[in-house]
Each structure stands twice: as C-alpha cells, then as structure tokens.
Enzyme design. Structure first.
Site, PDB file in Angstrom:
ATOM      1  CE  LYS A   1      -2.685   2.251   4.507  1.00  0.00           C
ATOM      2  NZ  LYS A   1      -1.803   1.248   4.940  1.00  0.00           N
TER       3      LYS A   1
ATOM      4  CB  SER B   1      -0.962  -0.190   1.081  1.00  0.00           C
ATOM      5  OG  SER B   1      -0.275   0.253   2.332  1.00  0.00           O
TER       6      SER B   1
END
Length: 209
Positions: free
Chosen positions: A167, A129
């Site tokens: 993230k 990701s």
C-alpha cells in the site's frame, strides 16, 4: 545440446541441494512424471525449459548446458556476474522474523547491478488494489526498513502481523493511512483497532508472463 547430459546435470544439482523431484517439478511448473522422464532420457528437455530449471536450482543456465567445469573456464576468460538470491515471502509465520525460512516460498535471482543496499525480499502482488502502478501477479522487490516517506509504497504487515500487503503510505500529522492506488478501494487508517507495521519499501517490480 545433449538433452540427456543436461538432465543428468539437473538431477545431480538437485540432489546436491536436497531438492526433491516433486519440489523441482513444482518450481518449474510441471509434474513429477515429466521430471522422471527427463532424468531417464525418455523425453528431451526443450530449450525453452532450461532457464526455468536454472532459476529453480539457483544456477546459471549455461552451467546446465555445458557443466560447471566448462562454465568456470569461460568465467575465467570472460567474467560473468553472479546473481543475488532473493527470497519471495509468502504467508508470514506468526512471531517469526520476516526473512525467516518459514516465510519463504520461492526465490528469484537478480543481477547485482542497480540492486539497492540492505536486506531484500520480494512479494507477489495479489489483487488489483495497487493498479495501475503495480499489476496483479507482479513480483515486487522490497528493501527491509521500518519506515518510509509519506507517499511511498511499502510492504505492510496487517492482520495480526500474519499478512503482508502493498500500500501507499500517507502521513498527516499523527495519522497514518494505507492508500490503494486503485480508486475503487477504500483508504485504511492505522489505529489500535487496525494495527499495521511497515516492513519495507517497494523498490521495483517485474511481471512474469
């Protein structure tokens, strides 16, 4: 190099640090029977394994080769910088502080040069990701802090504070978004239905071969 002498040093250091043969084998990436053969002298330790044992035991590879006494003599002549022991955090134990022993699954050792101040830990990036910025399997160095600037990459606790994810944090007004660098993944907005808590800022990463 006398392989048997090296093996006996490894065995003694592991005993002093209360590291079992099974645990040592796990850290090095081999099996217990191979470790036993090294200790008994029936099998020689390859040179390229010395660094793995040193990392697993948290010592200088030179100490395994020549012994602590000789290494001390060398350090007195040519000072050698000690390495900083940094915990690698696995699955978070619910309710425990992030650096609690229950959360530590391994350690890495870094030279103090260029390390940031503050409490440090590491996470292993799982999945793609954050690619291409952070590849899958990378060991990411994190500095403990409760917030980051918008656009910076953070270690964030999600899933009821039991899972740490990496993230990019984007802030817009009162809204906070967790943004993957890989465009095939969706943004996540931090809400009461999807709570998240920043635990640190990503500083750097290394990729093991």
């Amino acid at each position: 190099m006398n392989s048997f002498e090296v093996a006996k040093r490894i065995e003694q250091i592991a005993k002093n640090k209360e590291i079992s043969g099974a645990e040592l084998a796990r850290r090095v990436g081999t099996d217990r029977s191979t470790i036993n053969r090294y200790f008994k002298g029936s099998r020689k330790i390859p040179m390229d394994e010395i660094a793995k044992f040193a990392e697993a035991l948290g010592v200088d590879p030179v100490e395994l080769l020549i012994g602590k006494e000789e290494l001390t003599k060398i350090k007195n002549i040519y000072p050698i910088e000690e390495k900083v022991k940094i915990p690698v955090i696995g699955k978070i134990a619910c309710g425990e502080p992030i650096l609690a022993q229950e959360n530590v699954e391994d350690y890495i050792y870094k030279a103090p040069d260029n390390l940031p101040s503050g409490d440090l830990f590491a996470l292993i990036a799982k999945g793609d990701s954050m690619e291409p910025t952070i590849p899958n399997g990378a060991i990411v160095l994190i500095r403990v802090q409760p917030d980051v600037e918008s656009g910076e990459i953070a270690a964030v606790l999600v899933n009821g504070d039991e899972e740490a994810t990496l993230k990019r944090v984007k802030k817009s007004g009162n809204s906070i978004w967790l943004v993957p660098d890989n465009p095939k993944y969706e943004f996540k907005q931090v809400t009461k239905d999807y709570p998240a808590r920043i635990i640190g800022k990503a500083i750097s990463y290394e990729k093991k071969l």
